[in-house]
Design an enzyme around this catalytic site. Structure first.
Site, PDB file in Angstrom:
ATOM      1  CB  SER A   1      -0.878  -0.027   1.254  1.00  0.00           C
ATOM      2  OG  SER A   1      -1.451   1.237   1.466  1.00  0.00           O
TER       3      SER A   1
ATOM      4  NE  ARG B   1     -34.699 -34.964 -18.728  1.00  0.00           N
ATOM      5  CZ  ARG B   1     -34.949 -35.076 -20.051  1.00  0.00           C
ATOM      6  NH1 ARG B   1     -35.182 -34.011 -20.755  1.00  0.00           N
ATOM      7  NH2 ARG B   1     -34.902 -36.247 -20.636  1.00  0.00           N
TER       8      ARG B   1
END
Lengths: 454, 454, 454, 454
Positions: free
Chosen positions: A277, A316
């Site tokens: 930083s 299904r």
């Protein structure tokens, strides 16, 4: 169903949660190609079964290349039928020579194509995950060997407990990675099976040739041949979810340890490419571990989604199957990302053995209290030994001395222990029990898994 | 930490979510005994290693019986240290003869005892789950064989699709149960390992004898010997969670199918012990399936909890490990309950083949439309055949006739198909493709798993 | 359905995950009494509506006391119908005078009783949770006020970032607790509604008197009157789950911070009743925070279970509703436990301001780098100021000096800043921005919520 | 950290799980613009506070347009710092005139920008979700009013129970949607707050002007002003997750009901745009409901992820915060998609009242058994009445008659009831209790929420 645009614009967050390799295997184009590979494989399998002319199979195979298709259009048209396969086969039919057209998608149902494609995509992604898990394990093995005898603080409940070695810690990571990779490898080899059953799971339109084609299709795609179609038997998906979730947990554990040891106050570990930083030059942000954590924290929810979707209706499902597609892809992507970053973190890990020593000394030797008590137990009995060491520990804290100094100064101790005894009992490096042996065992297991590792 | 009362009063819901057998293996007394078994096993292992006198080991073993302990008191005292083991070993120490006292819990840490006890409890519970999964599979196999050729409607997206057989459906259930049981069996045999590492995972207080005792302890308790202590490597727990979640999903699927087929309008299946309603005598509540569903719907959340708890700090977690205890027990209990009820449901399942036939006929033969189109495809080409069948299907709906009647009445059809051809193409029982073959394959796989099954 | 024994034996883990008060409100007897309260309330409501004789209502009310019932038997008989209410009303019918018997459970269905009982149980448990959240908030407010100006390290990504105050940290905890308590309070007051619809949600058997009785029943039980029966509308349960999950997250955050600040290397906070270890006298185990973490880590899975159970079939669910019972109870119990322990932790929190100061100084003043750069920016421009400070920071690390010393020694700095300026810019306590103002705002908000707080 | 490509290729599944509108509000460009809106708003707020020159604020605002930025590059560079904001502000700084450069991102930290952007994105997405929830509620209200008196079967545990009306069912959906929309609206108005605290949550670099700017920023962005920065107080995120999860559950319930009523054997409802199947012309696939289900089944896992991420370390989390970004976006996207599809399903719902009547008659009047028993109870006592009706019900089943016929033929009945009484007691439309009143109440509540609804 109004068609909608694809979520395809670059997200500011996307690259943090994937890698180039994962994207190549799991992105839209990979899925599209996998579905086309299934169609092509099916045509060839049926040609080998004598159901489809060889030439038609060749023609279909020739056309089954993703770049020949309008992926966005197929995706849009999927909305109206809740499956992309109807549009896909329509476009494929339009692409092939007229003579091959009747042989496209023969006997198959949409789910046959999507599920088998999922298995192909998964196979590739699992190979990637395994590769990076094993590479990360190699790094752990290297660290474990190198630091087999590097004393460090073992911590329980975030408190200093006793000494261990840094190598022993790495050996623990190593074993978890090895087991996770093994479990994924087994699933990849044994449980990724072709799906082929037609609309009712009976392969009705193939008459009595269904099982022949099933076997040939498995051969074409190099997937396992299932006992029977598994449209609404989702045990394979559940197993995958469980194994990826477990691997992810093992990766999350390593990231957690790296972050904790990289804390400013601890300073034992650091990532090579810590995100610095500019405003805060002292910060060594463990960016890789942050990304691993961010990925792995999302995994349990995805696993639960896939498990909750397992009970699927009849032959299904009306929603639960469709709910699997994106979460399965995400699960593979996030695990692959976490594995890749972990590998990178471990490869570049900065190990500060001086900090480890400093931390070991931080409690003025109180970390050796159990060791001292154990040593005294033979002469004084366990209970009295513990009481005495507890008393001397408190005295060391009050006086700002060390436990060793108090032990040496205490007549009750010196009656039964020599100075050398006291020093030995309060020296972290001399009280590591089987730490080294455990490292050796973990390295041996690693070598058995990876005979070429050196 | 103020002590609190145990949640031990009978809950009005409790028995719906457990069974007598599960309770016996997973209840408080079972856990207490398992922890005592670990202490006893440890003493014996150390006796065999020559670290503890034989007599002390015998004395400790003699006292390690749950009925000698005040379980409620141990549980209460656990609150102050976040572990029941400190109170347990204190009470055990007070119970044994003075000469054995120094040899209680030697070299062990609380987590060694709880984790190893968890493995013992899990071993027993898994055996129960597997037994009931395999028994349920036997019932599926029986039904699959008996109804190998019983035509029934295959449904996709909750709509009639094509014919299948009821046996084919049962074969799907069968395969999922078999795979789930296998996966649990493998974990039970290979991955339930003893935990023994002492406070730092180094077995420091045992000097260089740690790994010897580890191996002997594994032998005493008939658990696997791990490569190294796994205090904060929770891959075993993750794998267990995944496999139990998968088995649970397979059970939930069966319950879902039973409930859907038991609907008043469908009526194909019924539970033997349907909960009747005095006020509503026509109701055949699928109570067993409701309980299975109620249990299995809770599983994915528990799995996600265990996976999310995998990243554990350093050498002992500060919360995540402790978060496992009840969810793991719940996971085992609910899966065992679901397996037991599923077994019972299948054993008593009422199968109404007449209702299956009625439902097959319900759409006036439209369920055979794909079959008819496939048959006509050879002569007319697929596209034209589908168009024609679609047209005749609509006509049958409008006129209240059947598709067969319209096919027989249509000149285009009769030019290419005989009456016999049309009848064959529209007869569910003649268009089952590989349904029977799939049943046979599933039965064969079941027999391979269970050679004694007949 | 084979009856099974209740899971009522004391678990070695139970007391760690509950409290006496929670147990009293959420245990089996509380649930049984709540169901009886519903039956009694219903009789009285119907008496007020003139549907049931006053005397019958009095008789029913007289008998609706849990101690008159065999809870274990009711629980056992629940298995056969997937509801405890059939057995309960049968036993109640047998208990009341014959003349009252026909008036028991009039017009109600099982779900009316269980759901309304759930609302009663939830009301009490929420009140407990809110009380402890607010008491915990009081402690945060006290700490925030007391340490409004106590400098401490603010950490991001587990690295030192900038200075803050300990009071500012407590103010953050405070606000989260206040918001969480408010949200629960709102649900408790507005959304806990009576359930009463009969088997079809129409109150058919009450003719046109259904809505009258609904309103009277709500009045009797002091619950909200819903617009209509909500048997399969589970929005109330979803809202509760979300709000409890949020409160739990706020509690988990505090426990995490306490644990991190209690680390041996950090030492800024400690729990009053830290679980010591005789073997490791230096350990100050944050046992309360461990228990809070162990409880709150289980919450997200429970919330997901309740949300996943929301889609319920038709007018009564076949499993999803039944899946709610234990998880809802667990969710309330674990949140109550976490709130109680958090309150205790905060009340006894040991705050080591000296350690805070030591940690602030630990980086040789580098934690003030951003402050120094900001101060220099006005004269040098932001970019050049940052570069210079970065350079001096590295120099301080290399030389083992402090950033302040390097700033004072650097001509570029001294050209634009006086010694006093440099000291001010590098003094944590002088660079706290709005930290104090934020504390004041949080205290003001707390006082608005709790006017009596001082 | 090796940069990786964005997952931006069109997925074959994507459009099924989003809508054009959702994509516009939640896609990559929307997020990028939201972050820029925060930067611009911050500059303007600081201009109003006199901290930044007006002209600089205008210049920054002018440049804060997403199309001026290379989104893919920003995303790639995010990987190295685990935040896209560093690259974003760098590019913004390069874009603005030099004089404005020092005023970019003043006093802010990355999380300020991402969190506030998340609030802006969420605000827009919530408005969309609410709009569609309310439009769906309008459709429910229309259906409820239209079918206030349409008798239909009420089903419990998937079995016929008693009669209700279709309007009553729709009224239940209506109330759930209204409550869900209200809850989201309240959060949108009250809890979406600006995030602004700087790296330590103290706004240190703004000296004593921090809280002024905070308030002005809230004003600029029309978000709430928080009591204090909430970097690691994630109650807002938890509340959002809970409310979206609840709304999603309400939507999933409607889809489930539609699918069940659209079953071939039930046939009471159908979607307007049912996905037909050329091969299976009788299929009326409830595609919309399938997509709603597929979306809503993924929600609980996402909610649990966000709740599990709430405990965040210190002043900035090391992974848990970063884990929120994609799941929050997904949560909003999937809920918006489910709401949009539900609205469409309801708007086009085909209601088959004849099928409802047929189903009511399907049990030969047994569905009226409770009604008959209630009617007889006055004369015969409840117990005897129920026994008698049970007996007649069984007789009707055996003889293939109806319950009404058996009641009329039974002397015991005819002694106390006239033919008219029997007919009335067995007529579904005459035994609906408060069904109509409940519809009216739900419509009234809807009108109160939406005064313009007619």
């Amino acid at each position: 169903m109004k068609p909608s645009s694809s979520p395809s614009e670059p997200s500011p967050f996307g690259p943090m949660f994937t890698t180039d390799e994962a994207e190549q295997l799991l992105g839209g184009p990979a899925w599209l190609q996998a579905m086309l590979d299934v169609e092509a494989g099916l045509a060839r399998a049926q040609a080998r079964a004598g159901i489809v002319p060889e030439e038609a199979a060749r023609e279909i195979t020739r056309c089954c290349r993703a770049e020949l298709f309008d992926a966005a259009s197929i995706a849009q048209r999927a909305v109206g039928s809740a499956t992309p396969v109807i549009a896909l086969t329509r476009d494929l039919g339009a692409l092939v020579a007229a003579s091959a057209r009747p042989h496209v998608h023969k006997g198959a149902t949409s789910q046959d194509v999507v599920d088998t494609a999922a298995m192909l995509v998964t196979r590739n992604a699992l190979a990637l995950v395994e590769r990076d898990l094993r590479a990360a394990a190699d790094e752990c093995a290297r660290l474990a060997r190198e630091h087999r005898n590097t004393p460090a603080v073992a911590r329980s409940l975030l408190q200093h407990a006793l000494p261990t070695t840094f190598g022993r810690r790495c050996a623990g990571w190593l074993d978890a990675l090895g087991e996770s990779a093994d479990a994924l490898g087994r699933l990849r080899r044994e449980r990724l099976a072709v799906q082929f059953g037609g609309p009712a799971g009976t392969l009705a339109s193939l008459g009595d040739r269904g099982t022949d084609v099933l076997g040939l299709l498995a051969g074409e795609l190099e997937l396992a041949e299932p006992v029977l179609p598994w449209h609404t038997d989702r045990t394979r998906i559940g197993e995958l979810a469980g194994a990826l979730g477990t691997a992810s947990g093992a990766l999350g554990k390593i990231a957690l340890d790296v972050k904790l040891h990289a804390q400013t106050e601890v300073g034992e570990l650091g990532e090579a490419s810590s995100g610095g930083s500019s405003a805060m030059p002292h910060k060594q942000n463990p960016v890789g571990s942050v990304l691993v954590t961010a990925a792995t924290e999302r995994i349990p929810g995805l696993v639960s989604t896939l498990l909750a979707a397992m009970p699927q209706e009849h032959e299904r499902a009306a929603g639960a199957w469709q709910a699997e597609w994106e979460p399965l892809t995400e699960l593979l992507r996030l695990t692959a990302t976490a594995a890749a970053h972990t590998r990178g973190i471990l490869a570049g890990l900065r190990v500060d053995t001086a900090a480890m020593a400093t931390n070991l000394a931080r409690t003025g030797g109180l970390i050796m209290a159990e060791s001292a008590a154990t040593t005294l137990s033979d002469q004084l009995g366990r209970s009295q030994a513990q009481d005495l060491v507890g008393q001397l520990s408190r005295r060391a804290v009050e006086r700002g001395t060390t436990l060793r100094e108090e032990l040496l100064a205490e007549p009750q101790v010196r009656e039964v222990l020599s100075e050398q005894d006291v020093v030995a009992a309060t020296e972290p490096g001399e009280n590591l029990g089987s730490a080294g042996a455990f490292v050796d065992r973990a390295l041996r297991a690693h070598r058995e898994r990876n005979p070429s590792w050196t």
